[in-house]
Design a protein around this motif. Structure first.
Motif, PDB file in Angstrom:
ATOM      1  N   TYR A  77      11.823   3.863   8.195  1.00  0.00           N
ATOM      2  CA  TYR A  77      10.745   2.413   8.254  1.00  0.00           C
ATOM      3  C   TYR A  77      10.920   1.581   7.611  1.00  0.00           C
ATOM      4  CZ  TYR A  77       7.786   7.183   8.767  1.00  0.00           C
ATOM      5  OH  TYR A  77       7.835   8.578   9.644  1.00  0.00           O
ATOM      6  N   ILE A  78      12.231   1.810   6.705  1.00  0.00           N
ATOM      7  CA  ILE A  78      13.155   1.030   6.296  1.00  0.00           C
ATOM      8  C   ILE A  78      12.883  -0.555   6.822  1.00  0.00           C
ATOM      9  CG2 ILE A  78      15.727   0.798   6.761  1.00  0.00           C
ATOM     10  CD1 ILE A  78      14.427   0.404   3.430  1.00  0.00           C
ATOM     11  N   ASN A  79      12.520  -0.352   8.020  1.00  0.00           N
ATOM     12  CA  ASN A  79      12.720  -2.004   8.090  1.00  0.00           C
ATOM     13  C   ASN A  79      11.433  -2.705   9.326  1.00  0.00           C
ATOM     14  OD1 ASN A  79      15.038  -3.516   7.572  1.00  0.00           O
ATOM     15  ND2 ASN A  79      15.908  -2.166   9.229  1.00  0.00           N
ATOM     16  N   ARG A  80      10.044  -1.474   8.989  1.00  0.00           N
ATOM     17  CA  ARG A  80       9.299  -0.953   9.619  1.00  0.00           C
ATOM     18  C   ARG A  80       7.339  -1.949   7.954  1.00  0.00           C
ATOM     19  NH1 ARG A  80       8.340   0.834  14.977  1.00  0.00           N
ATOM     20  NH2 ARG A  80      10.556   0.750  15.527  1.00  0.00           N
ATOM     21  N   SER A  81       7.674  -2.519   7.578  1.00  0.00           N
ATOM     22  CA  SER A  81       6.902  -3.233   6.879  1.00  0.00           C
ATOM     23  C   SER A  81       5.202  -3.061   6.482  1.00  0.00           C
ATOM     24  CB  SER A  81       6.662  -4.884   6.851  1.00  0.00           C
ATOM     25  OG  SER A  81       6.110  -5.112   7.746  1.00  0.00           O
ATOM     26  N   SER A  82       5.363  -2.997   8.111  1.00  0.00           N
ATOM     27  CA  SER A  82       2.953  -2.394   8.415  1.00  0.00           C
ATOM     28  C   SER A  82       3.300  -0.630   7.759  1.00  0.00           C
ATOM     29  CB  SER A  82       3.039  -2.452   9.606  1.00  0.00           C
ATOM     30  OG  SER A  82       2.652  -3.767  10.381  1.00  0.00           O
ATOM     31  N   VAL A  83       5.095  -0.092   8.449  1.00  0.00           N
ATOM     32  CA  VAL A  83       4.583   1.350   8.061  1.00  0.00           C
ATOM     33  C   VAL A  83       4.334   1.383   6.197  1.00  0.00           C
ATOM     34  CG1 VAL A  83       5.508   3.991   8.369  1.00  0.00           C
ATOM     35  CG2 VAL A  83       5.523   1.985  10.250  1.00  0.00           C
ATOM     36  N   LEU A  84       5.068   0.693   5.478  1.00  0.00           N
ATOM     37  CA  LEU A  84       5.620   1.187   4.398  1.00  0.00           C
ATOM     38  C   LEU A  84       4.182   0.272   4.038  1.00  0.00           C
ATOM     39  CD1 LEU A  84       9.507  -0.206   4.022  1.00  0.00           C
ATOM     40  CD2 LEU A  84       8.404   1.624   4.003  1.00  0.00           C
ATOM     41  N   ALA A  85       3.472  -0.168   4.275  1.00  0.00           N
ATOM     42  CA  ALA A  85       1.858  -0.980   4.076  1.00  0.00           C
ATOM     43  C   ALA A  85       1.051   0.036   4.065  1.00  0.00           C
ATOM     44  CB  ALA A  85       1.974  -2.042   4.970  1.00  0.00           C
ATOM     45  N   ALA A  86       1.515   0.924   5.257  1.00  0.00           N
ATOM     46  CA  ALA A  86      -0.043   1.980   5.362  1.00  0.00           C
ATOM     47  C   ALA A  86       0.732   2.890   4.267  1.00  0.00           C
ATOM     48  CB  ALA A  86       0.299   2.726   6.877  1.00  0.00           C
ATOM     49  N   ILE A  87       1.683   3.482   3.864  1.00  0.00           N
ATOM     50  CA  ILE A  87       2.435   4.216   3.381  1.00  0.00           C
ATOM     51  C   ILE A  87       1.250   3.596   1.845  1.00  0.00           C
ATOM     52  CG2 ILE A  87       3.824   5.074   1.800  1.00  0.00           C
ATOM     53  CD1 ILE A  87       5.616   5.830   3.912  1.00  0.00           C
ATOM     54  N   ASP A  88       1.633   2.594   1.315  1.00  0.00           N
ATOM     55  CA  ASP A  88       0.962   2.419  -0.107  1.00  0.00           C
ATOM     56  C   ASP A  88      -0.351   3.101   0.036  1.00  0.00           C
ATOM     57  OD1 ASP A  88       3.221   1.093  -1.435  1.00  0.00           O
ATOM     58  OD2 ASP A  88       3.421  -0.843  -0.132  1.00  0.00           O
ATOM     59  N   TYR A  89      -1.467   1.772   1.357  1.00  0.00           N
ATOM     60  CA  TYR A  89      -2.286   2.336   1.850  1.00  0.00           C
ATOM     61  C   TYR A  89      -3.063   3.135   1.598  1.00  0.00           C
ATOM     62  CZ  TYR A  89      -7.295   1.380   3.959  1.00  0.00           C
ATOM     63  OH  TYR A  89      -8.320   1.354   4.311  1.00  0.00           O
ATOM     64  N   ILE A  90      -2.836   4.427   1.434  1.00  0.00           N
ATOM     65  CA  ILE A  90      -2.768   5.919   1.499  1.00  0.00           C
ATOM     66  C   ILE A  90      -2.581   6.484  -0.512  1.00  0.00           C
ATOM     67  CG2 ILE A  90      -2.310   8.426   2.027  1.00  0.00           C
ATOM     68  CD1 ILE A  90      -1.461   7.747   4.181  1.00  0.00           C
ATOM     69  N   VAL A  91      -1.859   6.076  -0.393  1.00  0.00           N
ATOM     70  CA  VAL A  91      -1.629   6.023  -2.509  1.00  0.00           C
ATOM     71  C   VAL A  91      -2.551   4.873  -2.763  1.00  0.00           C
ATOM     72  CG1 VAL A  91      -0.073   6.321  -4.069  1.00  0.00           C
ATOM     73  CG2 VAL A  91       0.696   6.526  -1.780  1.00  0.00           C
ATOM     74  N   ALA A  92      -3.000   3.901  -2.306  1.00  0.00           N
ATOM     75  CA  ALA A  92      -3.818   3.099  -3.138  1.00  0.00           C
ATOM     76  C   ALA A  92      -5.373   3.730  -3.293  1.00  0.00           C
ATOM     77  CB  ALA A  92      -3.575   2.135  -2.730  1.00  0.00           C
ATOM     78  N   LEU A  93      -5.112   4.247  -1.935  1.00  0.00           N
ATOM     79  CA  LEU A  93      -6.984   4.733  -1.518  1.00  0.00           C
ATOM     80  C   LEU A  93      -6.826   6.123  -3.060  1.00  0.00           C
ATOM     81  CD1 LEU A  93      -9.031   4.660   0.251  1.00  0.00           C
ATOM     82  CD2 LEU A  93      -7.889   6.864   1.940  1.00  0.00           C
ATOM     83  N   SER A  94      -5.778   6.798  -3.071  1.00  0.00           N
ATOM     84  CA  SER A  94      -5.940   7.796  -3.634  1.00  0.00           C
ATOM     85  C   SER A  94      -6.113   7.367  -4.878  1.00  0.00           C
ATOM     86  CB  SER A  94      -5.266   9.119  -3.526  1.00  0.00           C
ATOM     87  OG  SER A  94      -5.689   9.497  -2.233  1.00  0.00           O
ATOM     88  N   SER A  95      -5.935   7.129  -5.909  1.00  0.00           N
ATOM     89  CA  SER A  95      -5.822   6.328  -7.126  1.00  0.00           C
ATOM     90  C   SER A  95      -7.110   6.433  -8.097  1.00  0.00           C
ATOM     91  CB  SER A  95      -5.132   5.131  -7.425  1.00  0.00           C
ATOM     92  OG  SER A  95      -5.709   3.712  -6.804  1.00  0.00           O
ATOM     93  N   ASP A  96      -7.180   6.764  -9.511  1.00  0.00           N
ATOM     94  CA  ASP A  96      -8.599   6.879  -9.237  1.00  0.00           C
ATOM     95  C   ASP A  96      -8.771   5.059 -10.028  1.00  0.00           C
ATOM     96  OD1 ASP A  96      -8.738  10.261 -10.609  1.00  0.00           O
ATOM     97  OD2 ASP A  96      -7.153   9.358 -10.979  1.00  0.00           O
ATOM     98  N   VAL A  97      -8.698   4.320 -10.048  1.00  0.00           N
ATOM     99  CA  VAL A  97      -8.632   2.594 -10.265  1.00  0.00           C
ATOM    100  C   VAL A  97      -7.551   1.866  -9.182  1.00  0.00           C
ATOM    101  CG1 VAL A  97      -8.652   0.979 -11.977  1.00  0.00           C
ATOM    102  CG2 VAL A  97      -9.055   3.473 -12.543  1.00  0.00           C
ATOM    103  N   PHE A  98      -7.866   1.065  -9.070  1.00  0.00           N
ATOM    104  CA  PHE A  98      -7.591  -0.040  -8.365  1.00  0.00           C
ATOM    105  C   PHE A  98      -7.969  -1.572  -8.341  1.00  0.00           C
ATOM    106  CE2 PHE A  98      -7.222  -2.541  -4.009  1.00  0.00           C
ATOM    107  CZ  PHE A  98      -5.630  -2.048  -3.979  1.00  0.00           C
ATOM    108  N   LEU A  99      -7.225  -1.753  -7.994  1.00  0.00           N
ATOM    109  CA  LEU A  99      -6.595  -3.589  -9.096  1.00  0.00           C
ATOM    110  C   LEU A  99      -6.341  -3.975  -8.145  1.00  0.00           C
ATOM    111  CD1 LEU A  99      -6.646  -4.474 -12.651  1.00  0.00           C
ATOM    112  CD2 LEU A  99      -5.719  -5.656 -10.709  1.00  0.00           C
TER     113      LEU A  99
END
Length: 550
Positions: free
Chosen positions: A445-467
């Protein structure tokens, strides 16, 4: 003695299951009620002799019934460390119950279709009161998801979901969360026009050159099944609707209503059977009828699930953060394109600021809105993203412990390690997906910015605090999604008011902390009603249209 009349019990099967037969036969009186033909007639004459046995057998029967029900009733699993699978993480019972009344027979259960975070951590350990407050989750004031569509909406669904004559094609653009917003509105517009929706076309991103298609990012079959009762979704146009020339409509004003949509496009759609829309970003009104607002939530929080490989990797990386304890996710908007579009300065010194200024002058189209404002004016009204120094000071002021683990979501910051240095010096445990992923996991996914953003989305969703350090689609999407799945803590920085305190050199840490906590005491995750302000997006503020008190 009067004769007993046999009455057939309409609620009892003729041939009950084996365990039920044992239960009935174990108690003479119950056997008499349900199977009078098999009961001896003299049983009534000698009931006084068996009365003591009745109570004993009744006790045994209820015990047997309880054991049987436990054997035949599925047990709700506890929320453990990891989701059951990448595509269906474990739901809390409250979430499942809150949606149980909205499920119809022709669509998957909503309580099993949404994308869930990993469970929040409890507050424990030797922490100060300020630190405990930082990790404390909001109670949500009793609001839970409730997508209860009206009878009229469900009555129309029987016809709309079978549409085979009118088709809507939508071309979406931008980054991942911009694409998500447009896909949500595409489904709503298809419903308004009573048309079948062709799986949206993703335009090549001009900034990141991402050529991903819908199926590369989202679970296309899940998308179709989840919306089966609302709008018909097809993978491609039928051969009867393929034409050599297609008129693409891209001149759509802002804040258009369902009435405007129908008046403008319904006749054309009826005549040609096909409508192609482009440039839909944020054009549909944020103030829609209740059923259409609920449909927006259904698409955003249920239908738009990431493709299985992306979800699997996203949850793997989230678990690597989660296993070590509570963590903060920050959407740190320090990419080069952000500085170009906002008209702000990086704070990294003249060398870097000159690069941004020159790029902006050669590409004036990158600057979005209020081009007549100076950098200082933009900063004072809160239009500039917080830099790493300001984010670090905000976290510290809100009570984040010095050893807090921080996950950075977003692209490569302009200035690299130098841009992050003020944050990493205060909070050394800063990581990114590139640091957490194994060597080969991100390679596809190195050239797939939307996929990389989706991974960030999942990790951020599971965080205890988001900013989020800046507004934008990611911050709004995360705010609403975290509220919808359990009111996870979301800190929305009050940049307009904080800027003077960032500039004030005389204010000490204690005073700054007091100011910051007072400024954000009403925006630390408690439900904010969408109806309090006009034009709030229901995806960011799902209360009260998509969530109600149970």
């Amino acid at each position: 003695m009067a004769r007993l009349k046999t009455i057939k019990n309409p609620f009892m099967p003729t041939n009950p299951p084996h365990f039920l037969s044992l239960l009935l036969s174990s108690t003479p009186l119950i056997s008499l009620l349900f199977f009078p033909k098999k009961t001896p007639r003299n049983y009534l004459l000698c009931s006084s002799q068996v009365l003591p046995l009745f109570f004993l057998s009744l006790l045994v029967s209820f015990t047997f019934l309880a054991v049987s029900l436990l054997s035949f009733t599925p047990i709700i699993p506890s929320r453990n460390l990891t989701p059951r699978s990448a595509s269906s993480p474990a739901f809390s019972p409250l979430f499942s119950v809150s949606l149980s009344s909205t499920v119809s027979n022709d669509e998957p259960s909503l309580s099993s279709s949404a994308m869930l975070p990993l469970p929040p951590h409890g507050v424990a350990g030797n922490l100060s009161e300020v630190e405990r407050e930082f990790w404390r989750q909001p109670d949500g004031e009793g609001y839970r998801p409730c997508l209860d569509f009206s009878i009229e909406y469900r009555r129309k669904s029987a016809r709309v979901s079978k549409e085979r004559r009118r088709f809507l094609v939508v071309v979406v653009s931008g980054g991942l969360n911009q694409q998500r917003n447009q896909i949500v509105d595409a489904a709503v517009i298809a419903r308004i026009l009573e048309a079948a929706l062709v799986v949206p076309v993703l335009q090549v991103n001009h900034i990141w050159r991402d050529e991903s298609e819908f199926s590369d990012i989202f679970d296309i079959e899940h998308f179709k099944k989840t919306l089966k009762a609302d709008v018909r979704v097809v993978s491609s146009l039928p051969s009867t609707h393929l034409v050599s020339t297609q008129t693409v409509v891209n001149q759509i004003p802002f804040d258009v209503s369902p009435l405007w949509i129908r008046a403008r496009f319904f006749k054309q759609l009826n005549e040609k059977g096909l409508l192609v829309l482009k440039g839909l970003d944020s054009k549909l009104s944020k103030n829609l009828p209740p059923d259409l607002q609920k449909l927006r939530c259904k698409v955003a929080f249920h239908a738009l699930r990431f493709a299985a490989p992306i979800q699997e990797l996203g949850y793997q990386i989230a678990r690597r953060m989660w296993i070590e304890g509570p963590y903060v996710a920050i959407h740190l908007r320090l990419e080069k394109d952000v500085w170009l579009r906002t008209g702000c300065l990086t704070g990294l010194g003249p060398e870097y600021d000159n690069v941004i200024t020159q790029n902006r002058e050669s590409h004036p189209q990158f600057l979005t809105g209020r081009s007549n404002m100076s950098y200082v004016q933009r900063r004072l009204v809160g239009l500039c993203p917080l830099n790493a120094f300001e984010v670090a000071r905000l976290l510290k002021g809100l009570g984040a412990p010095g050893d807090v683990r921080v996950y950075i979501a977003g692209g490569e910051p302009f200035g690299g390690a130098l841009a992050l240095q003020p944050l990493t010096s205060e909070f050394p445990n800063v990581v990114t997906k590139e640091m957490l992923a194994r060597e080969s996991e991100l390679a596809p996914y190195i050239n797939r910015s939307s996929v990389l953003a989706a991974i960030d989305y999942i990790v951020a969703l599971s965080s205890d605090v988001f900013l989020p350090s800046h507004g934008g689609n990611m911050g709004r999407a995360m705010k609403g999604h975290r509220a919808y799945v359990g009111h996870r803590k979301h800190i929305n920085p009050n940049k307009r008011v904080m800027v003077p305190f960032f500039e004030e050199a005389m204010i000490n840490d204690t005073e700054f902390s007091s100011v910051v906590r007072n400024l954000h005491q009403f925006s630390l995750g408690q439900p904010e009603l969408r109806t309090n302000k006009r034009n709030r997006d229901v995806i960011a503020y799902p209360v009260p249209e998509c969530m109600c008190k149970h």
